[in-house]
Design a protein around this motif. Structure first.
Motif, mmCIF file in Angstrom:
data_model
loop_
_atom_site.group_PDB
_atom_site.id
_atom_site.type_symbol
_atom_site.label_atom_id
_atom_site.label_comp_id
_atom_site.label_asym_id
_atom_site.label_seq_id
_atom_site.Cartn_x
_atom_site.Cartn_y
_atom_site.Cartn_z
ATOM 1 N N ILE A 60 0.741 -1.249 0.072
ATOM 2 C CA ILE A 60 0.016 0.229 0.022
ATOM 3 C C ILE A 60 0.842 1.017 0.051
ATOM 4 O O ILE A 60 0.546 2.231 -0.554
ATOM 5 N N PHE A 61 1.976 1.254 0.711
ATOM 6 C CA PHE A 61 2.932 2.367 0.782
ATOM 7 C C PHE A 61 3.487 2.673 -0.625
ATOM 8 O O PHE A 61 3.444 3.796 -1.075
ATOM 9 N N LEU A 62 3.771 1.489 -1.379
ATOM 10 C CA LEU A 62 4.445 1.644 -2.866
ATOM 11 C C LEU A 62 3.418 2.492 -3.815
ATOM 12 O O LEU A 62 3.953 3.381 -4.749
ATOM 13 N N GLN A 63 2.228 2.008 -3.438
ATOM 14 C CA GLN A 63 1.132 2.792 -4.395
ATOM 15 C C GLN A 63 0.822 4.274 -4.017
ATOM 16 O O GLN A 63 0.923 5.112 -4.494
ATOM 17 N N ALA A 64 0.551 4.425 -2.562
ATOM 18 C CA ALA A 64 0.374 5.780 -2.276
ATOM 19 C C ALA A 64 1.237 6.879 -2.238
ATOM 20 O O ALA A 64 1.182 7.919 -1.932
ATOM 21 N N ASN A 65 2.525 6.358 -2.261
ATOM 22 C CA ASN A 65 3.786 7.421 -2.326
ATOM 23 C C ASN A 65 4.406 7.239 -3.343
ATOM 24 O O ASN A 65 5.520 7.795 -3.489
ATOM 25 N N ARG A 66 4.007 6.849 -4.301
ATOM 26 C CA ARG A 66 4.723 6.916 -5.780
ATOM 27 C C ARG A 66 4.861 8.464 -6.259
ATOM 28 O O ARG A 66 4.253 9.244 -5.931
ATOM 29 N N GLY A 67 5.905 8.530 -6.968
ATOM 30 C CA GLY A 67 6.315 9.921 -7.388
ATOM 31 C C GLY A 67 6.823 10.987 -6.464
ATOM 32 O O GLY A 67 6.982 12.255 -6.774
ATOM 33 N N LYS A 68 6.943 10.600 -5.302
ATOM 34 C CA LYS A 68 7.489 11.380 -4.129
ATOM 35 C C LYS A 68 8.628 11.166 -3.922
ATOM 36 O O LYS A 68 9.349 10.314 -4.039
ATOM 37 N N ARG A 69 9.529 12.238 -3.044
ATOM 38 C CA ARG A 69 10.752 12.176 -2.844
ATOM 39 C C ARG A 69 10.712 12.129 -1.212
ATOM 40 O O ARG A 69 9.870 12.837 -0.528
ATOM 41 N N SER A 70 11.483 11.385 -0.419
ATOM 42 C CA SER A 70 11.470 11.175 1.053
ATOM 43 C C SER A 70 12.653 11.929 1.928
ATOM 44 O O SER A 70 13.925 11.761 1.439
ATOM 45 N N VAL A 71 12.403 12.761 2.848
ATOM 46 C CA VAL A 71 13.069 13.523 3.701
ATOM 47 C C VAL A 71 12.900 12.983 5.058
ATOM 48 O O VAL A 71 11.837 13.128 5.428
ATOM 49 N N VAL A 72 13.742 12.469 5.808
ATOM 50 C CA VAL A 72 13.518 12.125 7.221
ATOM 51 C C VAL A 72 13.902 13.424 8.029
ATOM 52 O O VAL A 72 14.985 13.772 7.917
ATOM 53 N N LEU A 73 13.118 13.689 8.878
ATOM 54 C CA LEU A 73 13.347 14.936 9.726
ATOM 55 C C LEU A 73 12.607 14.499 11.384
ATOM 56 O O LEU A 73 11.395 14.161 11.285
ATOM 57 N N ASP A 74 13.422 14.545 12.346
ATOM 58 C CA ASP A 74 12.918 14.552 13.856
ATOM 59 C C ASP A 74 12.192 15.985 13.984
ATOM 60 O O ASP A 74 13.117 16.815 14.195
ATOM 61 N N LEU A 75 10.890 16.132 13.877
ATOM 62 C CA LEU A 75 10.499 17.262 14.190
ATOM 63 C C LEU A 75 10.418 17.892 15.601
ATOM 64 O O LEU A 75 10.072 18.929 16.071
ATOM 65 N N LYS A 76 10.640 16.877 16.580
ATOM 66 C CA LYS A 76 10.767 17.033 17.915
ATOM 67 C C LYS A 76 11.918 17.758 17.999
ATOM 68 O O LYS A 76 12.296 18.500 19.349
ATOM 69 N N ALA A 77 13.086 17.744 17.375
ATOM 70 C CA ALA A 77 14.329 18.231 17.366
ATOM 71 C C ALA A 77 14.355 19.600 16.952
ATOM 72 O O ALA A 77 13.753 19.824 15.932
#
Length: 400
Positions: free
Chosen positions: A58-75
């Motif tokens: 399901i992730f592979l379908q719903a997130n195609r075409g996107k770029r991923s950046v990891v951010l810890d938003l609590k920091a």
């Protein structure tokens, strides 16, 4: 061809399904969607069949075409990096509760300070000026609140149950895209950004009541709620001797031809239940039961031939496996083959809408967790030293 939304830059702070489904559609139309994920990634990464951890179907379908950046938003460094990314974007989409966004320092005012012209769109459970504002919401809960399970009971066909689709997530995602495009059009004309709230409950309430408000549309009720044809216990695929068919006999011409085809034209001419759409709706259970008896006596092929010959809308009932192999979809090249660098060959539904100038497409496969972290942070203006410090502090990450 470049997609219609080519050049639109989107911050996608969404997870699970509703928000990612909306931003997937934007990506399919050419937008540059930057998916911001926590260190553990979107929860849906772990859902469904997978070849590698964190890359569920399901992730592979719903997130195609996107770029991923990891951010810890609590920091602090993570929040500051997100503000810098947002400063260069046109649209900010999130599906956390607004109070959570406030606690993270990512309210509309905070994002607007970084980018006054941005459209700030939230998809969440309830409108923020009502008593349910702070309550969490998931598809099952919203289906229940919007009366969808009760419709099964009202039809007399089953105990209350949820529609076996993530229906609220999908409908609200679709509605969200239309609202977002309206806000972007306003910005195109005026230069003004704005905050946009897209609540699940209110959206689904309108969706259900469009069919079932009934007599309570009027200030003095002119009848009960509910659309009788949709609530008929026999509004279902018709069982045949060897399967099922789906048919809708609706207008006067179709009913006349149906009775002629089964050799009973006198029913059409003499039975008052068939005199008008109003009387047919009033007696819909009896009428659907009559059709069910006719279908049950014939094979699927005989039913298809009978109704096709009378120019009455009819089709086979597909299973999900049948749907994947449907000859019409095959002829339309509906499925898109994508070569994923880690997951191999993938097949997924393409873009249904057809454009003569700006065709939509699944432009790139769904990203691995943090696959574009370094790239996106560089684009936001962070230097190598800052980025390396964020990696060392685990504020961001990238695949091995």
């Amino acid at each position: 061809m470049a997609g219609a939304l080519s050049g639109l830059k989107v911050v996608d702070l969404t997870n699970t399904l509703m928000g990612p489904y909306a931003t997937q559609m934007l990506a399919d139309m050419g937008a540059d969607v930057i998916k911001v994920e926590p260190p553990d990634g979107d929860t849906v990464r772990g859902l469904g069949p997978a070849r590698h951890a964190g890359m569920g179907a399901i992730f592979l379908q719903a997130n195609r075409g996107k770029r991923s950046v990891v951010l810890d938003l609590k920091a602090r460094e993570g929040r500051d990096a997100l503000l810098r990314i947002a400063a260069g974007c046109d649209l900010f989409v999130y599906n956390l509760r607004p109070k959570v966004m406030d606690r993270l320092g990512l309210s509309y005012d905070a994002i607007k300070a970084a980018n006054p012209g941005i459209v700030y769109a939230g998809l969440f459970g309830y409108g923020q000026d009502g008593p349910n504002a702070a309550r969490p919401a998931y598809d099952d809960l919203i289906q229940g609140m919007a009366a969808i399970p009760s419709l099964f009971s009202a039809s007399g066909s089953a105990e209350p149950r949820y529609v076996p689709l993530a229906m609220a997530d999908r409908v609200v995602g679709l509605y969200g895209v239309s609202a977002i495009m309206a806000a972007l059009w306003h910005r195109q004309r005026t230069g003004e950004g704005q905050r946009l709230d897209i609540p699940m409950f209110e959206t689904m309430a309108g969706f259900v009541l469009a069919d079932h408000l009934g007599g309570r549309l009027f200030d003095q009720a002119e009848g009960a709620t509910g659309y009788p044809r949709l609530l008929s216990k026999d509004r279902r695929p018709y069982r045949t001797r060897d399967g099922y068919v789906c048919a809708l006999i609706y207008n006067d011409r179709q009913w006349r031809r149906f009775f002629e085809a089964i050799g009973r034209p006198e029913v059409w001419t003499s039975d008052p239940r068939f005199a008008s759409i109003t009387s047919r709706t009033r007696h819909i259970d009896e009428i659907y039961g009559m059709v069910a008896d006719v279908m049950r006596e014939r094979t699927t092929e005989e039913c298809l031939a009978l109704l096709d010959g009378a120019d009455i809308p009819v089709s086979r009932m597909n299973s999900v496996d049948d749907l994947i192999d449907d000859p019409h979809l095959a002829a339309k090249n509906f499925f898109v083959d994508i070569a994923h660098p880690s997951e191999g060959a993938l097949r997924m539904p393409g873009v249904a809408a057809q454009f003569s100038k700006t065709e939509g497409c699944a432009a790139r496969p769904a990203p691995r967790l943090g696959e574009q972290s370094r790239e996106v942070l560089h684009e936001a203006g962070l230097g190598d030293t800052q980025i390396e410090a964020m990696f060392a502090a685990r504020v961001t990450s990238e695949p091995d």
